[in-house]
Design a protein around this motif. Structure first.
Motif, PDB file in Angstrom:
ATOM      1  N   ILE A  17       0.880  -1.164   0.000  1.00 34.25           N
ATOM      2  CA  ILE A  17       0.000   0.000   0.000  1.00 34.25           C
ATOM      3  C   ILE A  17       0.923   1.221   0.000  1.00 34.25           C
ATOM      4  CG2 ILE A  17      -1.665   1.365   1.315  1.00 34.25           C
ATOM      5  CD1 ILE A  17      -3.013  -1.137   0.547  1.00 34.25           C
ATOM      6  N   LEU A  18       0.703   2.120  -0.919  1.00 31.95           N
ATOM      7  CA  LEU A  18       1.391   3.416  -0.896  1.00 31.95           C
ATOM      8  C   LEU A  18       0.361   4.416  -0.376  1.00 31.95           C
ATOM      9  CD1 LEU A  18       3.191   3.402  -4.387  1.00 31.95           C
ATOM     10  CD2 LEU A  18       3.838   2.254  -2.273  1.00 31.95           C
ATOM     11  N   ARG A  19       0.677   5.011   0.754  1.00 33.22           N
ATOM     12  CA  ARG A  19      -0.268   5.971   1.335  1.00 33.22           C
ATOM     13  C   ARG A  19       0.410   7.317   1.507  1.00 33.22           C
ATOM     14  NH1 ARG A  19       1.365   7.361   6.249  1.00 33.22           N
ATOM     15  NH2 ARG A  19       2.335   5.833   7.630  1.00 33.22           N
ATOM     16  N   ARG A  20      -0.402   8.347   1.642  1.00 31.28           N
ATOM     17  CA  ARG A  20       0.151   9.687   1.857  1.00 31.28           C
ATOM     18  C   ARG A  20       0.732   9.805   3.271  1.00 31.28           C
ATOM     19  NH1 ARG A  20       1.005  12.091  -2.937  1.00 31.28           N
ATOM     20  NH2 ARG A  20      -0.906  12.378  -4.148  1.00 31.28           N
ATOM     21  N   PHE A  21       1.744  10.660   3.405  1.00 31.66           N
ATOM     22  CA  PHE A  21       2.309  10.923   4.734  1.00 31.66           C
ATOM     23  C   PHE A  21       1.366  11.806   5.533  1.00 31.66           C
ATOM     24  CE2 PHE A  21       6.200   9.608   2.607  1.00 31.66           C
ATOM     25  CZ  PHE A  21       6.748   8.787   3.587  1.00 31.66           C
ATOM     26  N   THR A  22       1.452  11.669   6.852  1.00 32.79           N
ATOM     27  CA  THR A  22       0.693  12.523   7.770  1.00 32.79           C
ATOM     28  C   THR A  22       1.692  13.107   8.781  1.00 32.79           C
ATOM     29  OG1 THR A  22       0.275  10.978   9.582  1.00 32.79           O
ATOM     30  CG2 THR A  22      -1.164  10.798   7.636  1.00 32.79           C
ATOM     31  N   PRO A  23       1.283  14.107   9.558  1.00 29.88           N
ATOM     32  CA  PRO A  23       2.201  14.669  10.556  1.00 29.88           C
ATOM     33  C   PRO A  23       2.674  13.617  11.556  1.00 29.88           C
ATOM     34  CG  PRO A  23       0.336  16.133  10.208  1.00 29.88           C
ATOM     35  CD  PRO A  23       0.020  14.874   9.455  1.00 29.88           C
ATOM     36  N   ASP A  24       1.916  12.527  11.734  1.00 33.02           N
ATOM     37  CA  ASP A  24       2.297  11.472  12.687  1.00 33.02           C
ATOM     38  C   ASP A  24       3.474  10.632  12.206  1.00 33.02           C
ATOM     39  OD1 ASP A  24       0.300  12.244  14.355  1.00 33.02           O
ATOM     40  OD2 ASP A  24      -1.133  10.737  13.633  1.00 33.02           O
ATOM     41  N   ASP A  25       3.920  10.837  10.969  1.00 35.92           N
ATOM     42  CA  ASP A  25       4.967   9.992  10.402  1.00 35.92           C
ATOM     43  C   ASP A  25       6.386  10.501  10.675  1.00 35.92           C
ATOM     44  OD1 ASP A  25       3.285   8.051   9.274  1.00 35.92           O
ATOM     45  OD2 ASP A  25       2.852   9.373   7.579  1.00 35.92           O
ATOM     46  N   LEU A  26       6.501  11.552  11.473  1.00 32.56           N
ATOM     47  CA  LEU A  26       7.819  12.144  11.721  1.00 32.56           C
ATOM     48  C   LEU A  26       8.839  11.093  12.167  1.00 32.56           C
ATOM     49  CD1 LEU A  26       9.692  14.592  12.011  1.00 32.56           C
ATOM     50  CD2 LEU A  26       8.785  14.900  14.330  1.00 32.56           C
ATOM     51  N   GLU A  27       8.478  10.302  13.186  1.00 33.50           N
ATOM     52  CA  GLU A  27       9.441   9.330  13.730  1.00 33.50           C
ATOM     53  C   GLU A  27       9.845   8.305  12.668  1.00 33.50           C
ATOM     54  OE1 GLU A  27      10.931   9.882  16.412  1.00 33.50           O
ATOM     55  OE2 GLU A  27       9.558  11.518  16.908  1.00 33.50           O
ATOM     56  N   VAL A  52      15.595  18.840  10.397  1.00 35.13           N
ATOM     57  CA  VAL A  52      15.442  18.994   8.935  1.00 35.13           C
ATOM     58  C   VAL A  52      14.204  18.218   8.457  1.00 35.13           C
ATOM     59  CG1 VAL A  52      16.487  18.503   6.687  1.00 35.13           C
ATOM     60  CG2 VAL A  52      17.892  19.407   8.565  1.00 35.13           C
ATOM     61  N   VAL A  53      14.027  17.019   9.016  1.00 39.16           N
ATOM     62  CA  VAL A  53      12.833  16.235   8.654  1.00 39.16           C
ATOM     63  C   VAL A  53      11.579  16.976   9.113  1.00 39.16           C
ATOM     64  CG1 VAL A  53      11.636  14.034   8.914  1.00 39.16           C
ATOM     65  CG2 VAL A  53      14.139  14.076   8.874  1.00 39.16           C
ATOM     66  N   GLU A  54      11.636  17.509  10.340  1.00 39.20           N
ATOM     67  CA  GLU A  54      10.450  18.129  10.946  1.00 39.20           C
ATOM     68  C   GLU A  54      10.093  19.463  10.283  1.00 39.20           C
ATOM     69  OE1 GLU A  54      10.871  18.522  15.145  1.00 39.20           O
ATOM     70  OE2 GLU A  54       8.698  18.692  15.429  1.00 39.20           O
ATOM     71  N   ARG A  55      11.114  20.281  10.009  1.00 38.65           N
ATOM     72  CA  ARG A  55      10.832  21.644   9.519  1.00 38.65           C
ATOM     73  C   ARG A  55      10.816  21.749   7.999  1.00 38.65           C
ATOM     74  NH1 ARG A  55      15.091  24.619  13.005  1.00 38.65           N
ATOM     75  NH2 ARG A  55      14.512  23.804  15.025  1.00 38.65           N
ATOM     76  N   ASP A  56      11.523  20.832   7.331  1.00 39.65           N
ATOM     77  CA  ASP A  56      11.654  20.961   5.887  1.00 39.65           C
ATOM     78  C   ASP A  56      10.979  19.810   5.145  1.00 39.65           C
ATOM     79  OD1 ASP A  56      12.499  21.516   3.295  1.00 39.65           O
ATOM     80  OD2 ASP A  56      14.428  20.530   3.586  1.00 39.65           O
ATOM     81  N   ALA A  57      11.488  18.574   5.394  1.00 39.73           N
ATOM     82  CA  ALA A  57      11.042  17.446   4.561  1.00 39.73           C
ATOM     83  C   ALA A  57       9.559  17.123   4.753  1.00 39.73           C
ATOM     84  CB  ALA A  57      11.905  16.217   4.861  1.00 39.73           C
ATOM     85  N   LEU A  58       9.157  16.849   5.987  1.00 40.59           N
ATOM     86  CA  LEU A  58       7.774  16.414   6.205  1.00 40.59           C
ATOM     87  C   LEU A  58       6.760  17.477   5.763  1.00 40.59           C
ATOM     88  CD1 LEU A  58       5.731  14.308   7.082  1.00 40.59           C
ATOM     89  CD2 LEU A  58       6.129  14.967   9.461  1.00 40.59           C
ATOM     90  N   PRO A  59       6.943  18.764   6.101  1.00 39.05           N
ATOM     91  CA  PRO A  59       5.992  19.769   5.594  1.00 39.05           C
ATOM     92  C   PRO A  59       5.909  19.792   4.067  1.00 39.05           C
ATOM     93  CG  PRO A  59       7.329  20.696   7.348  1.00 39.05           C
ATOM     94  CD  PRO A  59       7.910  19.350   7.032  1.00 39.05           C
ATOM     95  N   ARG A  60       7.069  19.589   3.415  1.00 40.09           N
ATOM     96  CA  ARG A  60       7.080  19.537   1.950  1.00 40.09           C
ATOM     97  C   ARG A  60       6.288  18.323   1.455  1.00 40.09           C
ATOM     98  NH1 ARG A  60      11.576  17.790  -0.336  1.00 40.09           N
ATOM     99  NH2 ARG A  60      12.839  18.331   1.473  1.00 40.09           N
ATOM    100  N   PHE A  61       6.470  17.197   2.140  1.00 38.89           N
ATOM    101  CA  PHE A  61       5.749  15.988   1.730  1.00 38.89           C
ATOM    102  C   PHE A  61       4.236  16.222   1.885  1.00 38.89           C
ATOM    103  CE2 PHE A  61       9.425  12.989   3.188  1.00 38.89           C
ATOM    104  CZ  PHE A  61      10.259  13.602   2.278  1.00 38.89           C
TER     105      PHE A  61
END
Ligand SMILES: CC(C)(COP(=O)(O)OP(=O)(O)OC[C@H]1O[C@@H](n2cnc3c(N)ncnc32)[C@H](O)[C@@H]1OP(=O)(O)O)[C@@H](O)C(=O)NCCC(=O)NCCS
Length: 196
Positions: A17-27, A52-61
């Protein structure tokens, strides 16, 4: 908005399953990028810092979640176990050329060698070419990244060119040999002529 009209929330393959990321996926994302074997051919083996994951990557995703036809970042989950295996994506690299999408993938080491990246890549390519405006899929890798190159080949891409380049903060700033692969719509249609 239905999936047919716009953004897809998930894609399914035989085993994934390919699913969209959510804010809960940080860890999950921090952990994926903390394995030096995973980042070896991405930046030389450095973890991606949590901030970098929290402020840049995940918000971009999360911003890419509104895109249709496979575009954006996808959490890759094994159907049988429900385990998070990693991340695959399609992105527009050059806003002047939205008809060209760049493919990428990174999976946990435990998931390697089972055809999962190829399965996910093929599903994204199929989703992308369902949009008649998409003309070309590209992908790039460090030349030594044989597994990545093999995935590109198995997904139907072919080598276009190789060149040397460096990126600040990657591989200690040292130049690397980069290989660029691509798959044009006409070739994909030829490869899949017998598919329904
Ligand atoms: C690249 C990556 C996503 C591949 O995932 P995967 O699920 O193992 O890929 P697949 O199983 O679909 O295919 C891998 C292929 O590479 C081959 N391969 C792997 N390592 C190899 C090596 N060192 N030499 C030769 N072939 C190799 C496998 O045998 C397989 O090919 P085959 O089916 O013909 O046998 C995974 O290795 C990864 O996450 N690496 C770290 C992140 C990364 O480098 N991403 C790509 C950045 S460009």
């Amino acid at each position: 908005m239905t999936e047919a009209e716009g953004a897809q929330t998930s894609l399914e393959t035989e085993r994934l399953i390919l699913r969209r990321f959510t804010p809960d996926d940080l860890e999950l994302l921090v952990e994926l990028d903390s394995d030096p074997e995973v980042t070896r051919y991405l930046n030389g083996g450095s973890p991606t810092p949590r901030e970098v994951v929290e402020r840049d990557a995940l918000p971009r995703f999360l911003r890419s979640n509104e895109r249709a036809h496979g575009v954006g970042q996808w959490a890759t989950v094994e159907k049988a176990s429900g385990d998070f295996l990693g991340r695959v994506f399609l992105r527009i690299m050059d806003s002047d050329h939205p008809e060209v999408l760049d493919l990428g993938y990174r999976l946990h080491r435990a998931a390697w060698g089972q055809g999962y990246a190829t399965e996910a890549a093929r599903a994204l390519i199929r989703a992308a070419f369902a949009d008649p405006s998409i003309q070309r899929i590209t992908a790039g890798a460090i030349a030594d990244n044989i597994a990545s190159r093999r995935v590109m080949e198995k997904a139907g891409l072919t080598l276009v060119r190789s060149f040397r380049a460096s990126r600040p903060g990657h591989f200690g700033g040292l130049e690397q040999e980069i290989v660029a692969y691509a798959l044009d719509r006409a070739d994909w249609e030829r490869q899949n002529a017998d598919q329904p």
